[in-house]
Motif scaffolding. Sequence first.
Motif, PDB file in Angstrom:
ATOM      1  N   GLY A 154       3.916   6.254  -3.941  1.00  0.00           N
ATOM      2  CA  GLY A 154       3.585   4.860  -3.262  1.00  0.00           C
ATOM      3  C   GLY A 154       3.565   4.993  -1.603  1.00  0.00           C
ATOM      4  N   LEU A 155       3.965   6.193  -1.166  1.00  0.00           N
ATOM      5  CA  LEU A 155       3.591   6.488   0.297  1.00  0.00           C
ATOM      6  C   LEU A 155       2.007   7.102   0.292  1.00  0.00           C
ATOM      7  N   ALA A 156       1.408   6.562   1.124  1.00  0.00           N
ATOM      8  CA  ALA A 156      -0.217   6.884   1.376  1.00  0.00           C
ATOM      9  C   ALA A 156      -0.123   7.936   2.404  1.00  0.00           C
ATOM     10  N   VAL A 157      -1.054   9.013   2.009  1.00  0.00           N
ATOM     11  CA  VAL A 157      -1.042  10.089   3.122  1.00  0.00           C
ATOM     12  C   VAL A 157      -1.954   9.703   4.405  1.00  0.00           C
ATOM     13  N   GLN A 158      -2.945   8.971   4.139  1.00  0.00           N
ATOM     14  CA  GLN A 158      -3.624   8.536   5.389  1.00  0.00           C
ATOM     15  C   GLN A 158      -3.471   7.004   5.526  1.00  0.00           C
ATOM     16  N   GLY A 159      -3.637   6.425   6.739  1.00  0.00           N
ATOM     17  CA  GLY A 159      -3.696   4.973   7.214  1.00  0.00           C
ATOM     18  C   GLY A 159      -4.786   4.375   6.589  1.00  0.00           C
ATOM     19  N   GLY A 160      -4.556   2.888   6.606  1.00  0.00           N
ATOM     20  CA  GLY A 160      -5.604   2.159   6.462  1.00  0.00           C
ATOM     21  C   GLY A 160      -5.441   0.773   6.502  1.00  0.00           C
ATOM     22  N   SER A 161      -6.288  -0.148   6.354  1.00  0.00           N
ATOM     23  CA  SER A 161      -5.791  -1.504   6.666  1.00  0.00           C
ATOM     24  C   SER A 161      -4.762  -2.142   5.773  1.00  0.00           C
ATOM     25  N   LYS A 162      -4.634  -1.706   4.474  1.00  0.00           N
ATOM     26  CA  LYS A 162      -3.536  -2.275   3.621  1.00  0.00           C
ATOM     27  C   LYS A 162      -2.338  -1.315   3.542  1.00  0.00           C
ATOM     28  N   GLN A 163      -2.317  -0.199   4.274  1.00  0.00           N
ATOM     29  CA  GLN A 163      -1.118   0.525   4.492  1.00  0.00           C
ATOM     30  C   GLN A 163      -0.234   0.349   5.531  1.00  0.00           C
ATOM     31  N   LYS A 164       1.104  -0.052   4.999  1.00  0.00           N
ATOM     32  CA  LYS A 164       2.137  -0.288   6.259  1.00  0.00           C
ATOM     33  C   LYS A 164       2.775   0.969   6.518  1.00  0.00           C
ATOM     34  N   PHE A 165       3.100   1.985   5.633  1.00  0.00           N
ATOM     35  CA  PHE A 165       3.727   3.247   5.881  1.00  0.00           C
ATOM     36  C   PHE A 165       2.720   4.388   5.528  1.00  0.00           C
TER      37      PHE A 165
END
Length: 334
Positions: A107-118
């Motif tokens: 559930g934790l993204a590696v890279q950031g994006g517009s929809k990624q809070k963490f």
Amino acid sequence: MLNIKIPEKEHGTRLDRCVRRLLGQLNQSLLEKFLRSGMILLDGKKAKSSTKVFYGQEINYSQKLSFDKPYQVKKISEYNETYYKNLFKKIFIKETSEYIAINKPSGLAVQGGSKQKFHVDDMLKCISTDDNSLKLVHRIDKDTSGLLLLAKENKVAKKFTSFFKDRKIIKTYLAIVSPCPTDDRGTIDLPLSKSFTKDYQRMSVDQNMGKRAISEYKVLDKVGSRVALVALFPKTGRTHQLRVHLEYINAPIVGDNKYRGLSEVFMSSHNLPEHKKLSQIKWIPNNIKNLQLHAYSIRIPESETIIAEVSEDFKQNLKFLGLKLPKKLHDIFI
């Protein structure tokens, strides 16, 4: 053409994101067009938006290009910084003179994006120092849990990147699949390419235009033909490779909402022998769609094997299904 050198902090990042950070905002479709036409080059050559850039390379761009506004680094809030530092303590595995190993939760993204809070990228900013800027040397999907290596120096990042590129590193994954593969052990050698629909993109087997993708697997334990614990070794590193390959042999990963396979047994009401219905399993409270895929270990050439233990939730799922996790896993594909 104007030129700008890629700074150390951009080492290993994507070209499109690097362009935006160094030059300013530019619509993605336009950026792709300028890359194809040669109005933006990397070291004097055409490159794709997803190409990884390295410290010391040059971005060459036409003086005719105009950018909307300079890129501004978003400041991480005090709340988020505290969250990241506490998270890092929980998922820390080990540290050497060359790298830090962490066990990324699902559930934790590696890279950031517009929809990624963490995401891991922001976490690295919080735990890095001016003298020690940590760098990702590989990636795993947002919904995949498990091992990530963070290089401490550029030379280490380059060494590890070459290891991955030359297939010298052995990565072992664990997955709960349903139904079981027909064969208990095998190699899936099927080319993959991106396909696009109205709502999203996905990878698919493409014998004509796809890039070669090779995955080895071994069934570690199973309950009849319904569900199995499988060890996996991706010899190549294509996007969603393991998930697509398992779907193709009709042994999709439990909880995979994108690559469901033919049967979708995990969503059905079929009974397991002496077990409850699969549809009643609580992967996460009230959420059956949690992907049951874990990056378990990495074997570094002429060195050690690093292990990220499975989560308590994964263990509970194995126990619920009556599946057993063998003690020795990291040397299965050696």
